[in-house]
Design an enzyme around this catalytic site. Structure first.
Site, PDB file in Angstrom:
ATOM      1  N   HIS A 276       0.700  -1.243   0.116  1.00  0.00           N
ATOM      2  CA  HIS A 276       0.108   0.113  -0.102  1.00  0.00           C
ATOM      3  C   HIS A 276       0.923   1.432  -0.038  1.00  0.00           C
ATOM      4  CE1 HIS A 276       0.122   1.949   4.010  1.00  0.00           C
ATOM      5  NE2 HIS A 276       0.800   0.919   4.370  1.00  0.00           N
ATOM      6  N   CYS A 277       0.260   2.114  -0.497  1.00  0.00           N
ATOM      7  CA  CYS A 277       0.887   3.773  -0.158  1.00  0.00           C
ATOM      8  C   CYS A 277      -0.333   4.546   0.415  1.00  0.00           C
ATOM      9  CB  CYS A 277       1.460   4.318  -1.544  1.00  0.00           C
ATOM     10  SG  CYS A 277       0.038   4.183  -2.947  1.00  0.00           S
ATOM     11  N   ALA A 278      -0.461   6.045  -0.211  1.00  0.00           N
ATOM     12  CA  ALA A 278      -1.433   6.661   0.441  1.00  0.00           C
ATOM     13  C   ALA A 278      -2.753   6.413  -0.291  1.00  0.00           C
ATOM     14  CB  ALA A 278      -1.234   7.997   0.395  1.00  0.00           C
TER      15      ALA A 278
END
Length: 252
Positions: free
Chosen positions: A148-150
């Site tokens: 994941h990221c933002a």
């Protein structure tokens, strides 16, 4: 493990109350007729708003073992990681960044009309970290894993595309998985935690997940880097590790 009824009802989307762009890669097809296994690798946006039920679902129903966080260390300090990080066996922060090393949606961007150039920057500046993600997922016992990221769109999108391409997944399936973010974009933009004026200043294409952008990126990978396997080899992921990665991900 997840029951067939739950899996069928939700498709590839993960029914998380605290994330708006989370899905399983299971079911995507390879060029030689295999498939990505269900409940092996997930992709998501920010995990900080997951509630106790979400955490239980990921740990118990999905068997989550590893989380790979692609955000910058400064983002982690500001936004946090979430309770699920403390509950998994493995957590790795492997920052994926372009030339400016900072988060795209809080910076000024050049309005070229797509994210393609940014994605090429990830290859130029973050190949070592991207290869480290793939190397981690090739190790026996590290899956199931969540990347994941933002927003789960750009940094996650590129890493997932490379992961799938190295494993031999069809370009059309990689592109379709990338574009599956599109129905979630309104929820991503509406989610709190970012200055509204900073978000509103950005052009709409920054938030888009157009199939044409990912198709252009995959073409760039073939033309400029000799294809996903050759790119991975140059990034430090040898062919034996690439084969182990595919074996970890795929079933007949």
């Amino acid at each position: 493990m997840m029951t067939d009824g739950v899996s069928s009802a939700m498709g590839r989307e993960l029914p998380l109350r605290g994330a708006v762009n989370a899905r399983d890669l299971g079911g995507l097809r390879t060029v030689d007729g295999r498939q990505v296994r269900r409940l092996r690798v997930f992709r998501s946006d920010l995990l900080t708003a997951l509630d106790a039920g979400d955490v239980s679902f990921l740990l118990t129903d999905c068997g989550l073992r590893t989380i790979v966080d692609l955000r910058a260390p400064g983002e982690i300090v500001t936004d946090g990681t979430g309770a699920v990080v403390d509950a998994v066996a493995v957590y790795r922060n492997l920052h994926v960044y372009g030339a400016d090393r900072v988060r795209l949606d809080l910076t000024e961007v050049s309005p070229d009309g797509s994210m393609f150039e940014r994605y090429c920057e990830y290859l130029a500046h973050s190949s070592e970290n991207i290869a480290a993600v793939l190397r981690l997922l090739a190790v026996e016992g590290q899956l199931p894993a969540l990347i994941h990221c933002a927003a789960g769109k750009d940094r996650t999108g590129v890493v997932i595309a490379l992961l799938l391409a190295v494993a031999g997944v069809r370009a059309d399936d990689i592109i379709a998985d990338y574009a599956a973010t599109t129905p979630n974009i309104a929820a991503l933009r509406a989610r709190g935690g970012r200055p509204a004026d900073a978000v509103d200043r950005l052009p709409a294409w920054v938030f888009a997940a157009e199939a044409t952008t990912m198709r252009q990126f995959l073409t760039h990978l073939d033309v400029e880097h000799g294809g996903p396997a050759e790119w991975a080899s140059r990034a430090g992921l040898d062919r034996a590790t690439q084969r182990r990665l595919a074996d970890n991900l795929l079933c007949d």
